[in-house]
Design an enzyme around this catalytic site. Structure first.
Site, short mmCIF file in Angstrom:
data_model
loop_
_atom_site.label_atom_id
_atom_site.label_comp_id
_atom_site.label_asym_id
_atom_site.label_seq_id
_atom_site.Cartn_x
_atom_site.Cartn_y
_atom_site.Cartn_z
N ASN A 82 28.14 22.80 45.71
CA ASN A 82 28.64 22.45 44.37
C ASN A 82 28.89 20.94 44.22
O ASN A 82 29.28 20.50 43.14
CB ASN A 82 29.90 23.24 44.02
CG ASN A 82 31.13 22.73 44.74
OD1 ASN A 82 31.03 22.04 45.75
ND2 ASN A 82 32.29 23.07 44.23
N THR A 99 26.79 23.43 39.12
CA THR A 99 27.43 24.72 38.85
C THR A 99 26.39 25.78 38.50
O THR A 99 25.18 25.54 38.63
CB THR A 99 28.57 24.55 37.80
OG1 THR A 99 29.27 25.77 37.69
CG2 THR A 99 28.05 24.12 36.44
N GLY A 143 29.82 35.00 44.07
CA GLY A 143 29.77 33.67 44.67
C GLY A 143 31.16 33.13 44.98
O GLY A 143 31.39 32.53 46.04
N TYR A 147 40.87 31.40 35.19
CA TYR A 147 41.96 30.64 34.57
C TYR A 147 41.93 30.71 33.04
O TYR A 147 42.75 30.07 32.38
CB TYR A 147 42.00 29.19 35.08
CG TYR A 147 40.70 28.45 34.88
CD1 TYR A 147 39.72 28.49 35.87
CD2 TYR A 147 40.45 27.75 33.71
CE1 TYR A 147 38.51 27.84 35.68
CE2 TYR A 147 39.26 27.09 33.53
CZ TYR A 147 38.29 27.13 34.51
OH TYR A 147 37.10 26.48 34.33
N LYS A 175 23.71 26.51 42.23
CA LYS A 175 24.36 26.17 43.51
C LYS A 175 23.49 26.53 44.73
O LYS A 175 23.52 25.83 45.74
CB LYS A 175 25.71 26.88 43.63
CG LYS A 175 26.77 26.36 42.66
CD LYS A 175 28.11 27.03 42.93
CE LYS A 175 29.15 26.66 41.91
NZ LYS A 175 30.47 27.22 42.22
N ALA A 231 32.93 40.48 45.08
CA ALA A 231 32.05 40.00 46.16
C ALA A 231 30.95 39.09 45.61
O ALA A 231 29.83 39.09 46.10
CB ALA A 231 31.45 41.18 46.92
N SER A 288 34.79 19.75 33.84
CA SER A 288 34.74 18.71 34.87
C SER A 288 34.72 17.29 34.28
O SER A 288 35.40 16.41 34.81
CB SER A 288 33.53 18.92 35.79
OG SER A 288 33.73 20.09 36.55
N ASP A 309 34.64 24.50 46.83
CA ASP A 309 35.37 25.63 46.23
C ASP A 309 36.41 26.21 47.18
O ASP A 309 37.53 26.56 46.77
CB ASP A 309 34.40 26.73 45.79
CG ASP A 309 33.60 26.33 44.56
OD1 ASP A 309 34.11 25.52 43.75
OD2 ASP A 309 32.47 26.81 44.39
N ASN A 343 34.52 45.84 46.24
CA ASN A 343 33.60 45.51 45.15
C ASN A 343 33.05 46.77 44.49
O ASN A 343 32.91 47.80 45.13
CB ASN A 343 32.43 44.66 45.65
CG ASN A 343 31.80 43.85 44.53
OD1 ASN A 343 32.51 43.26 43.71
ND2 ASN A 343 30.48 43.84 44.46
P1 ATR Z 1 31.20 34.69 40.60
O1 ATR Z 1 30.10 33.84 41.18
O2 ATR Z 1 32.09 33.97 39.64
O3 ATR Z 1 31.99 35.39 41.67
P2 ATR Z 1 29.54 37.00 40.00
O4 ATR Z 1 28.64 36.68 41.14
O5 ATR Z 1 28.94 37.38 38.71
O6 ATR Z 1 30.47 35.77 39.66
O7 ATR Z 1 30.58 38.12 40.47
C1 ATR Z 1 31.45 38.72 39.59
C2 ATR Z 1 32.32 39.74 40.35
O8 ATR Z 1 33.06 40.49 39.39
C3 ATR Z 1 31.51 40.75 41.15
O9 ATR Z 1 32.27 41.10 42.28
C4 ATR Z 1 31.39 41.92 40.16
O10 ATR Z 1 31.15 43.16 40.78
P3 ATR Z 1 29.63 43.64 41.06
O11 ATR Z 1 29.16 42.86 42.25
O12 ATR Z 1 29.74 45.08 41.32
O13 ATR Z 1 28.86 43.31 39.80
C5 ATR Z 1 32.77 41.88 39.57
N1 ATR Z 1 32.86 42.59 38.28
C6 ATR Z 1 32.39 42.16 37.09
N2 ATR Z 1 32.68 43.05 36.12
C7 ATR Z 1 33.34 44.08 36.72
C8 ATR Z 1 33.90 45.32 36.27
N3 ATR Z 1 33.83 45.68 34.98
N4 ATR Z 1 34.52 46.11 37.18
C9 ATR Z 1 34.60 45.76 38.48
N5 ATR Z 1 34.09 44.61 38.96
C10 ATR Z 1 33.46 43.77 38.11
#
Ligand code: ATR
Length: 291
Positions: free
Chosen positions: A89, A64, A137, A233, A68, A135, A19, A105, A158
């Protein structure tokens, strides 16, 4: 300089945030007096920072991970996106110095698609259908954006199914008339062929989160003209996007979401609505590739 506007990004850790690069580019580009700096706050120090940033002469800033939700709870006023998403955010002070919180976002997600794939939300003849993977944030913001752009059929996938169910309920019980279906990955493939838009919000395939050989979906059965986008990204071309491209889907990478989500904050603090340009994108891309 008494009137110089100062803004910040805060998180924990914060040193990898891009940022400052984005906002300082815009400050220079528009010839504005101002500053934008990264300020690290641990969960212990964040509440104190929230209470005192205005007294310290700061005009506002970005918040961040992992702050948040705390920022959301603290703000006296919140915009509609923040209320629907449950996270803030972007912070700014109104004319009475009251701390306002917004969530940009969802705006960033939709604005990126608007810029890269104009008509993505209007050129559809039938019911707008989306498949959202993950599922967390970020998924909340994506779903809110899709609901405000008229996507009436959304399937949420998810690994932890309960988390998807909770998120679906959150929006299904809200005032956006959502009908989101929540499932585990074992059902994901069934929804690929009917989706106009497939969004990956999981960290699967993100640098530093373990390599994956292939993304666990066959995208060859997707609709002709379907769109795929990732919010990750780094790398720019994730395994999900590489597979989508090979399967002939139209693809949009996640870097634009980062750039576009920064626009409303900059306008709040510095009074100019900045433009997301190819030059800015290249500057951030060069920085990512340096690592
Ligand atoms: P963000 O805020 O960036 O969305 P997060 O809250 O940590 O980050 O969410 C990460 C997402 O990636 C979740 O949907 C997570 O699934 P879970 O809720 O079951 O943890 C998903 N994720 C991370 N690693 C994964 C994996 N190896 N296989 C499938 N889903 C995964």
């Amino acid at each position: 300089m008494a009137d110089m506007k100062q803004a910040f990004v805060t998180g924990y850790p914060i040193k990898h945030s891009r940022s400052p690069l984005i906002h300082n580019y815009w400050l220079r580009h528009y010839g504005l007096e101002g500053s934008y700096t990264a300020i690290e706050n641990s969960p212990e120090s964040f509440a104190g920072f929230l209470k005192s940033f205005a007294e310290q002469g700061l005009s506002g800033g970005n918040v961040t991970i992992p702050h948040k939700e705390t920022a959301f709870a603290f703000c006296e006023k919140r915009d509609a996106a923040a209320v629907a998403i449950g996270a803030v955010n972007t912070l700014w002070l109104d004319e009475n110095k009251v701390v306002n919180g917004g969530n940009t976002d969802a705006y960033g997600f939709a604005a990126n698609l608007d810029a890269q794939m104009p008509g993505w939300d209007t050129d559809l003849t039938s019911e707008k259908t989306a498949l959202v993977l993950g599922a967390g944030g970020a998924s909340r913001a994506v779903i809110y954006a899709l609901l405000t752009r008229g996507f009436s059929r959304i399937t949420l996938i998810n690994r932890t199914v309960e988390r998807a169910q909770q998120l679906a309920e959150h929006f299904n019980n809200g005032n956006l008339k959502a009908k989101i279906e929540a499932c585990g990955w074992d059902k994901a493939q069934d929804f690929v062929s009917s989706a106009d838009l497939i969004v990956n919000t999981t960290s699967l395939g993100m640098s530093g989160h373990g390599e994956i050989q292939s993304f666990p979906l066959d995208l060859n059965v997707a609709k002709s003209g379907a769109l795929a986008t990732d919010i990750v990204y780094i790398p720019l071309e994730t395994a999900f996007l590489a597979q989508a491209r090979q399967a002939g889907l139209r693809c949009v990478d996640g870097l634009g979401m980062l750039l576009h989500q920064a626009v409303p904050g900059f306008e709040h603090w510095f009074g100019v609505r900045p433009e997301v340009t190819e030059k800015l994108r290249q500057i951030i891309l060069d920085d990512i590739l340096k690592v």
